[in-house]
Design a protein around this motif. Structure first.
Motif, short mmCIF file in Angstrom:
data_model
loop_
_atom_site.label_atom_id
_atom_site.label_comp_id
_atom_site.label_asym_id
_atom_site.label_seq_id
_atom_site.Cartn_x
_atom_site.Cartn_y
_atom_site.Cartn_z
N PHE A 59 0.86 -1.18 0.00
CA PHE A 59 0.00 0.00 0.00
C PHE A 59 0.89 1.22 0.00
O PHE A 59 1.57 1.51 0.98
CB PHE A 59 -0.91 -0.04 1.23
N ILE A 60 0.92 1.92 -1.13
CA ILE A 60 1.76 3.11 -1.28
C ILE A 60 0.88 4.32 -1.10
O ILE A 60 -0.12 4.48 -1.81
CB ILE A 60 2.45 3.13 -2.66
N CYS A 61 1.25 5.17 -0.16
CA CYS A 61 0.40 6.31 0.14
C CYS A 61 1.21 7.50 0.63
O CYS A 61 2.41 7.39 0.89
CB CYS A 61 -0.64 5.93 1.19
N TYR A 62 0.53 8.62 0.75
CA TYR A 62 1.06 9.80 1.42
C TYR A 62 0.16 9.97 2.64
O TYR A 62 -1.02 10.29 2.50
CB TYR A 62 0.99 11.01 0.48
N PRO A 63 0.69 9.73 3.85
CA PRO A 63 -0.15 9.69 5.05
C PRO A 63 -1.02 10.92 5.30
O PRO A 63 -2.06 10.82 5.93
CB PRO A 63 0.86 9.49 6.18
N LYS A 64 -0.62 12.09 4.79
CA LYS A 64 -1.41 13.30 5.02
C LYS A 64 -2.55 13.46 4.01
O LYS A 64 -3.41 14.32 4.18
CB LYS A 64 -0.51 14.54 4.97
N CYS A 65 -2.58 12.63 3.00
CA CYS A 65 -3.60 12.68 1.95
C CYS A 65 -4.90 12.07 2.48
O CYS A 65 -4.91 10.95 2.99
CB CYS A 65 -3.10 11.92 0.73
N THR A 66 -6.01 12.80 2.37
CA THR A 66 -7.27 12.30 2.91
C THR A 66 -7.76 11.06 2.15
O THR A 66 -8.34 10.16 2.77
CB THR A 66 -8.37 13.39 2.89
N THR A 67 -7.54 11.00 0.86
CA THR A 67 -7.94 9.81 0.10
C THR A 67 -7.13 8.60 0.56
O THR A 67 -7.68 7.50 0.71
CB THR A 67 -7.77 10.03 -1.42
N CYS A 68 -5.85 8.80 0.81
CA CYS A 68 -5.02 7.70 1.32
C CYS A 68 -5.48 7.27 2.70
O CYS A 68 -5.49 6.07 3.01
CB CYS A 68 -3.55 8.13 1.37
#
Length: 116
Positions: A3-12
Motif C-alpha cells: 500500500f503506497i500512500c502519502y499519510p497526510k492525503c485524505t484519500t489515502c
C-alpha cells in the motif's frame, strides 16, 4: 500487498481505513519517504492496464507548477516514467499492489472486487 500512500492525503487515509476495517493485511510505504523507482513504476503501469497518464497526480501543486498538462503529450513513455520517479508527489495515490493487479487511486467498489 503493498500500500503506497502519502499519510497526510485524505484519500489515502480513507483507503487505509478501508483496508483496516476489512482486515486486509498490507505493507505500508510512504511515497514521500520511499519514492517509487522507474522500474517499479513501469511494472505497475504494465500490471494496471491503465494509461500512464493515470499515474500522475494531476491535482497536485507540483504537477501544475511544472505545467505537465501541456508537456506530457510530447514526452515519451520512458521520459514520463523517469519524471514520475523523481518525486513521489507527482504520483497519483494511493497505489495498491497485489498479486496480479495494481490499483491507482481509491474507489472502494473497485478495491473490493480485486482484494476480497
Amino acid at each position: 500487498m503493498l500500500f503506497i500512500c502519502y499519510p497526510k492525503c485524505t484519500t489515502c487515509q480513507k483507503a487505509k481505513a478501508w483496508l483496516d476495517q476489512n482486515h486486509i493485511p498490507y505493507t505500508l510505504r510512504d511515497i514521500r519517504q520511499e519514492n517509487p523507482t522507474c522500474d517499479e513504476l513501469a511494472g505497475w503501469h504494465k500490471a494496471s492496464g491503465l494509461p500512464l497518464r493515470k499515474f500522475f497526480n494531476t491535482s497536485g501543486t507540483l504537477y501544475k507548477s511544472m505545467n505537465l498538462k501541456d508537456r506530457l503529450p510530447d514526452m515519451t513513455e520512458e521520459q514520463q516514467l523517469r519524471l514520475l520517479a523523481t518525486d513521489g508527489m507527482l504520483v497519483k495515490r494511493p497505489i495498491l499492489v497485489g498479486e496480479g493487479f495494481v490499483l491507482v487511486g481509491f474507489r472502494a467498489d473497485e478495491w473490493e472486487q480485486k482484494v476480497k
